[in-house]
Design a protein around this motif. Structure first.
Motif: not given
Length: 618
Positions: A432-448
């Motif tokens: 959660n803290s790392e994802l925060s308000n990041k753009p979807f492309a960056q969130k997707r990399d973390l969610l992978r």
């Protein structure tokens, strides 16, 4: 000697008794034997009685051992606060006696005893049957410890048992549920009193119990039987509030934990009946688990679709009897009763899952987390991820940043408001803290990097648009339909297809036809005809205690809906399916063949009275 239940002032009276016991003991040590005998005979013990009947005050069970020992001049347990109090009084009296002389003809100990018994003023308020002890206690003790209904009930019940048996009954019946339930004890007593269907407010628990025992021939044996019943159901209740500790079956423990998480306490009166029936062998373990799963589906669907929860307080407690009690068809009857308009269908549930905001208050978020966890587990990964540290995450964040406005496209703010808290935009993650308000492309990399199956979906998603959110919501909703299936439209035992779809226009009994307009009217008419054919059979069934869920001579027994037939009341508060089941049970008991009676239906909605079709009621 009369006995009274002390509501307020227990500590003061007990402390006064300990002071008098210390006075007696110091007087004995000082050679003032007449004073010691006077204190004991007038203020501590009642002559001509035995055991605890001798005591002027009888503390609650936890303090009785020490109190008895002190009053009877025996060695009390050293760990008791009452022992500490008595020891303190003795030491202070001995010290004061050494420095005080006589005054006139009275010694110091005599003067002190006189002050306690002649000058100490006590105010006594005696409650009548109709008085509310809670209100009186709160008025007198506004800043003190709260008096619970469980405290009143414990003392009320134990007072109705001979004092020599109280400790044994307390240890056997009350202490185990007190230890198991803690501050849930009062709510358990309320739910126990509600398990036959009566709605009881928290403020009425004490009076309801008193009324029931009085109506049930309030004797010591009756009270002990009630306490045995209370104990048995209390240990069932412990499985509801602490399944991990008290429920040995892992599947049932998991199901109970889920109901506990969604705070399904409204179902506990019903579950008390179900669990007791299982322990008595009247229902199976499979039926028990089915009930828990049905209730979870029913409550989750209603909650997601915004159905009012206050209706459940009247709906759920009486169901056990309304569906006819334990039987092989109990689950089918339960589904029938909870289904229909009471439970959202698949279309309504799916629509709510896809469009309604699920993320909101703390209570709703607890339910949402449970739903997301069950969705995650539904993938049945061979090595499931640890969900204990996971948190709810919004893929599209709660703050609409410029990058996310561009991601959403036209009408971004409108889409953000409408879709933010819906199921398609929510997942579980430990980032959660790392994802925060990041753009979807960056969130997707973390969610992978996530080990959760819920997040593998994002591998193939290039942009997080309203259409993408809608598509994920649709897929999750399809999975949710399998986890929380419709309780009343799928999985039922085969039943007559005309049930609920048409109303009968007549009933036929042994060749004669009688016009009617409703299922209830037809059922009652057939019972009347059974009784005419076999006079006195209904009264005989009631006198033998048979069919207690269907028949009674008590006009107060079925408070919601009943019909009067030849001096007997028939419980008509039931679904069509259940009315037919009850009718067949009565017919079987009265020796009426299933070939003797039928319900008659119009062959077509526009058919005339001459155009009928009949269905046997078997």
């Amino acid at each position: 000697m009369g006995k009274w239940l002390l509501i307020d002032g227990q500590q003061r009276l007990t402390t006064t008794q300990l002071l008098l016991a210390a006075l007696r003991d110091v007087a004995t040590q000082s050679g003032e034997h007449k004073l010691a005998e006077k204190i004991e005979g007038q203020s501590l013990l009642t002559p001509y009685e035995e055991g605890d009947e001798q005591l002027k005050v009888l503390p609650t069970q936890g303090d009785r051992e020490a109190f008895r020992a002190i009053i009877h001049r025996e060695d009390p347990p050293k760990s008791s606060r009452l022992t500490d109090c008595h020891t303190y009084f003795v030491s202070r009296l001995e010290k004061q006696k050494r420095t005080s002389g006589t005054s006139g003809d009275l010694t110091y100990l005599e003067r002190l005893y006189s002050a306690v018994v002649d000058r100490l003023t006590l105010v006594g308020i005696t409650c009548d049957e109709q008085d509310n002890p809670h209100l009186i206690f709160e008025s007198l003790n506004a800043k003190g410890a709260k008096l619970t209904a469980a405290d009143l009930i414990r003392n009320f019940l134990l007072m109705r048992i001979h004092v020599n048996e109280q400790q044994n009954v307390f240890d056997r019946c009350w202490r185990p549920i007190q230890d198991a339930l803690g501050d849930q004890l009062t709510e358990f007593v309320r739910h126990h009193l509600m398990k036959e269907g009566k709605i009881i407010k928290s403020s009425d628990i004490y009076f309801e119990l008193k009324d029931r025992l009085r109506l049930a021939n309030d004797t010591s044996e009756q009270t002990k039987r009630f306490l045995d019943d209370l104990h048995r159901h209390g240990m069932h209740y412990a499985r509801f509030v602490n399944p991990d500790k008290y429920e040995p079956n892992s599947e049932i423990s998991a199901a109970l934990n889920r109901l506990r998480v969604i705070e399904a306490t409204v179902a506990y009166p019903l579950l008390l009946r179900v669990f007791d029936a299982v322990d008595q062998g009247a229902l199976t373990r499979d039926q028990q688990l089915a009930v828990l799963n049905i209730l979870e589906s029913f409550l989750i669907r209603r909650s997601v679709c915004g159905y009012p929860s206050n209706q459940l307080r009247k709906l759920l407690p009486p169901i056990f009897d309304l569906v006819g009690g334990p039987s092989e068809s109990f689950i089918a009857a339960l589904r029938e009763h909870l289904g229909g308009r009471r439970c959202p269908d698949d279309e309504t549930f799916t629509n709510a899952l896809m469009k309604e905001p699920l993320y909101a208050t703390s209570k709703r978020n607890t339910r949402l987390r449970l739903m997301l966890e069950r969705l995650e587990k539904s993938f049945e990964h061979r090595e499931p991820a640890d969900l204990s540290q996971a948190q709810i995450e919004h893929i599209m964040p709660q703050a609409l940043t410029p990058e996310w406005a561009e991601e959403l496209g036209d009408n971004a703010r409108e889409h953000h408001v409408r879709l933010l808290h819906t199921l398609g935009n929510l997942t579980l993650t430990s980032y959660n803290s790392e994802l925060s308000n990041k753009p979807f492309a960056q969130k997707r990399d973390l969610l992978r990097q996530s080990h959760f199956e819920l997040n593998r979906y994002f591998d193939q998603v290039e942009r997080w648009t309203p259409a993408a959110i809608h598509e994920r919501a649709k897929l999750l909703a399809e999975r949710a339909l399998k986890i929380w299936p419709d309780v009343g439209r799928h999985g039922r035992d085969p039943v007559d297809p005309v049930i609920g779809s048409q109303r009968p226009v007549a009933i036929r009994f042994r060749g004669k036809t009688y016009p009617i307009t409703t299922w209830k009217q037809g059922t009652v008419k057939l019972i009347e005809l059974f009784e005419v054919a076999q006079p006195g059979t209904l009264a005989s069934l009631v006198s033998r205690g048979e069919l207690a869920s269907e028949l009674s001579a008590d006009p107060e027994r079925f408070s919601r809906s009943k019909a009067y037939v030849s001096g007997v009341y028939f419980n008509t508060h039931a679904s069509v399916y259940e009315l037919k089941r009850r009718l067949k049970k009565i017919a079987d008991c009265m020796g009426v063949s299933e070939n003797d009676y039928t319900f008659v239906f119009a062959a077509h909605p526009r058919a005339t009275n001459d155009s009928f079709r009949a269905t046997n009621d078997s």
